[in-house]
Design a protein around this motif. Structure first.
Motif, PDB file in Angstrom:
ATOM      1  N   GLU A   1       0.811  -1.205   0.000  1.00 52.36           N
ATOM      2  CA  GLU A   1       0.000   0.000   0.000  1.00 52.36           C
ATOM      3  C   GLU A   1       0.849   1.261   0.000  1.00 52.36           C
ATOM      4  O   GLU A   1       0.576   2.225  -0.742  1.00 52.36           O
ATOM      5  N   GLU A   2       1.898   1.308   0.833  1.00 53.63           N
ATOM      6  CA  GLU A   2       2.753   2.490   0.895  1.00 53.63           C
ATOM      7  C   GLU A   2       3.416   2.758  -0.446  1.00 53.63           C
ATOM      8  O   GLU A   2       3.572   3.919  -0.858  1.00 53.63           O
TER       9      GLU A   2
ATOM     10  N   HIS B   1      -8.603   8.335  -2.018  1.00 52.02           N
ATOM     11  CA  HIS B   1      -9.318   7.083  -2.221  1.00 52.02           C
ATOM     12  C   HIS B   1     -10.456   7.297  -3.205  1.00 52.02           C
ATOM     13  O   HIS B   1     -11.085   8.354  -3.218  1.00 52.02           O
ATOM     14  N   LYS B   2     -10.725   6.303  -4.014  1.00 58.56           N
ATOM     15  CA  LYS B   2     -11.840   6.357  -4.953  1.00 58.56           C
ATOM     16  C   LYS B   2     -13.161   6.357  -4.183  1.00 58.56           C
ATOM     17  O   LYS B   2     -13.382   5.540  -3.292  1.00 58.56           O
ATOM     18  N   ILE B   3     -13.997   7.344  -4.492  1.00 60.08           N
ATOM     19  CA  ILE B   3     -15.322   7.436  -3.878  1.00 60.08           C
ATOM     20  C   ILE B   3     -16.354   6.944  -4.873  1.00 60.08           C
ATOM     21  O   ILE B   3     -16.395   7.391  -6.017  1.00 60.08           O
ATOM     22  N   LYS B   4     -17.202   6.015  -4.443  1.00 62.06           N
ATOM     23  CA  LYS B   4     -18.241   5.480  -5.310  1.00 62.06           C
ATOM     24  C   LYS B   4     -19.565   5.494  -4.570  1.00 62.06           C
ATOM     25  O   LYS B   4     -19.660   4.975  -3.453  1.00 62.06           O
ATOM     26  N   GLU B   5     -20.555   6.148  -5.160  1.00 65.83           N
ATOM     27  CA  GLU B   5     -21.877   6.292  -4.539  1.00 65.83           C
ATOM     28  C   GLU B   5     -21.745   6.858  -3.127  1.00 65.83           C
ATOM     29  O   GLU B   5     -22.343   6.365  -2.174  1.00 65.83           O
ATOM     30  N   SER B   6     -20.913   7.893  -3.019  1.00 64.38           N
ATOM     31  CA  SER B   6     -20.676   8.634  -1.767  1.00 64.38           C
ATOM     32  C   SER B   6     -19.987   7.808  -0.690  1.00 64.38           C
ATOM     33  O   SER B   6     -19.946   8.215   0.476  1.00 64.38           O
ATOM     34  N   LYS B   7     -19.431   6.656  -1.050  1.00 69.52           N
ATOM     35  CA  LYS B   7     -18.736   5.821  -0.079  1.00 69.52           C
ATOM     36  C   LYS B   7     -17.272   5.663  -0.455  1.00 69.52           C
ATOM     37  O   LYS B   7     -16.914   5.545  -1.623  1.00 69.52           O
ATOM     38  N   ASP B   8     -16.423   5.685   0.573  1.00 67.68           N
ATOM     39  CA  ASP B   8     -14.985   5.504   0.393  1.00 67.68           C
ATOM     40  C   ASP B   8     -14.712   4.031   0.116  1.00 67.68           C
ATOM     41  O   ASP B   8     -14.946   3.168   0.971  1.00 67.68           O
TER      42      ASP B   8
ATOM     43  N   GLY C   1     -11.762   2.765  -0.375  1.00 75.33           N
ATOM     44  CA  GLY C   1     -10.454   2.382   0.147  1.00 75.33           C
ATOM     45  C   GLY C   1      -9.427   2.152  -0.939  1.00 75.33           C
ATOM     46  O   GLY C   1      -8.266   1.861  -0.642  1.00 75.33           O
ATOM     47  N   GLU C   2      -9.825   2.304  -2.193  1.00 75.73           N
ATOM     48  CA  GLU C   2      -8.907   2.076  -3.311  1.00 75.73           C
ATOM     49  C   GLU C   2      -8.108   3.350  -3.597  1.00 75.73           C
ATOM     50  O   GLU C   2      -8.676   4.389  -3.918  1.00 75.73           O
TER      51      GLU C   2
ATOM     52  N   GLY D   1      -2.194   3.982 -15.350  1.00 75.31           N
ATOM     53  CA  GLY D   1      -2.680   2.759 -14.721  1.00 75.31           C
ATOM     54  C   GLY D   1      -3.392   2.959 -13.397  1.00 75.31           C
ATOM     55  O   GLY D   1      -3.884   1.997 -12.804  1.00 75.31           O
ATOM     56  N   PHE D   2      -3.486   4.205 -12.914  1.00 86.85           N
ATOM     57  CA  PHE D   2      -4.185   4.486 -11.660  1.00 86.85           C
ATOM     58  C   PHE D   2      -5.497   5.203 -11.941  1.00 86.85           C
ATOM     59  O   PHE D   2      -5.559   6.118 -12.767  1.00 86.85           O
ATOM     60  N   LYS D   3      -6.543   4.791 -11.243  1.00 89.33           N
ATOM     61  CA  LYS D   3      -7.844   5.414 -11.421  1.00 89.33           C
ATOM     62  C   LYS D   3      -7.819   6.862 -10.928  1.00 89.33           C
ATOM     63  O   LYS D   3      -7.046   7.217 -10.041  1.00 89.33           O
ATOM     64  N   THR D   4      -8.692   7.687 -11.506  1.00 85.13           N
ATOM     65  CA  THR D   4      -8.850   9.060 -11.046  1.00 85.13           C
ATOM     66  C   THR D   4     -10.211   9.216 -10.389  1.00 85.13           C
ATOM     67  O   THR D   4     -11.125   8.422 -10.622  1.00 85.13           O
TER      68      THR D   4
END
Length: 329
Positions: free
Chosen positions: A3-4, A34-41, A43-44, A72-75
């Motif tokens: 992760e680090e 972290h990627k937020i999806k449907e207002s939820k974290d 953790g990605e 290769g990393f999501k935005t």
């Protein structure tokens, strides 16, 4: 990849791509979150792109669309609004608007002065005392000088001040007057470098210290206590707290680290800050200078800017190093 290592790699990519991203419409900041999806974290880990206004893709030019992935990393595109730090001498409207809500402002005159209460250069409105500090060296030893810590735009009037200028507690907007309420004298500050038409020099802190008499200064932060350590490794998702002049005691959550953000100082002046910490909204005009801590009283950073949805914080390690001060033994 651990992760680090992922966070470090995302930060590296963000640094490399930030100029391309800042050239797009509405971009005000780029960081690691972290990627937020449907207002939820989720953790990605991702590249968090802060925009002044989130628009439908159909309303954007193709060159202004943030790609869904970079290297290769999501935005993740987050609406942050325009980010302001002051200057404090033009904060009157924002301070007044907030106070109409009936919040009990920490505008009182307090001796010894402590973190959380109103303070300011004699030519501004008001900001907040972070805490009181002393010189980094000599240590161990006998400190010769003691200081109030806050922002440049609170204690040094956004560079428009002279060493030795009077600092008032409470700040002028809260009734502070020369000479009755002089608590300290401006000692040193880190100059703010503003953007020009051809360059965007990087800043790391909006910070200053003012020297006062030992018996008038306290390391206590109202409603939080005393700094127990300096937090060197804040993480996305950490809960933080602060006490500030306008919104009193508040909490927030770190949503991005190592962020580069453009901050407005009024009068058309904009400064670009790097290596910043971004939290959910936990401040308003007049809270500038508050010390942000984790819930175990570990110092995380110096609050200096924000919008209606986010708060921007200088990493405390940069504050200590650039001012040559010590918060905790």
């Amino acid at each position: 990849m651990a992760e680090e290592e992922i966070y470090a790699r995302i930060t590296e990519v963000s640094e490399k791509e930030k100029e391309v991203l800042f050239a797009k419409q509405n971009i005000v900041g780029v960081g690691t979150g972290h990627k937020i999806k449907e207002s939820k974290d989720t953790g990605e880990p991702c590249i968090t792109v802060f925009v002044s206004q989130k628009l439908d893709r159909a309303l954007l030019r193709s060159e202004d669309i943030v790609p869904e992935e970079i290297a290769g990393f999501k935005t993740d595109v987050v609406e942050a609004g325009e980010i302001f730090a002051g200057p404090a001498n033009s904060d009157t409207e924002r301070i007044s608007t907030k106070e109409e809500l009936g919040i009990e402002v920490l505008r009182q005159r307090v001796r010894p002065a402590m973190g959380g209460f109103s303070v300011g250069h004699y030519r501004i409105t008001a900001g907040t005392i972070a805490t009181c500090v002393y010189d980094l060296r000599p240590f161990p030893g006998i400190p010769r000088r003691y200081y109030i810590l806050s922002n440049n735009h609170v204690l040094a009037n956004s560079n428009n001040a002279r060493i030795g200028d009077p600092i008032l507690q409470p700040g002028p907007y809260d009734g502070g007057r020369v000479p009755t309420d002089v608590i300290a004298r401006l000692s040193r500050f880190v100059p703010i470098k503003f953007k020009t038409s051809t360059s965007a020099p990087l800043n790391y802190v909006d910070a200053a210290v003012a020297e006062g008499e030992f018996h008038n200064l306290s390391r206590e932060i109202y409603w939080i206590g005393y700094v127990k350590q300096v937090k060197s490794n804040p993480r996305v998702g950490d809960i933080v707290e602060k006490t500030g002049r306008t919104t009193n005691f508040t909490t927030g959550k770190i949503i991005a680290l190592n962020a580069t953000v453009d901050v407005h100082y009024g009068g058309g002046r904009v400064a670009r800050f790097a290596r910043q910490i971004v939290t959910t909204a936990m401040s308003a005009g007049g809270d500038s200078g508050s010390l942000v801590c984790d819930i175990k009283e570990g110092a995380v950073g110096l609050l200096f800017a924000g919008s209606s949805t986010v708060t921007i914080i200088n990493n405390i390690l940069y504050v200590q190093a650039l001012l040559g001060i010590r918060l905790h033994p």
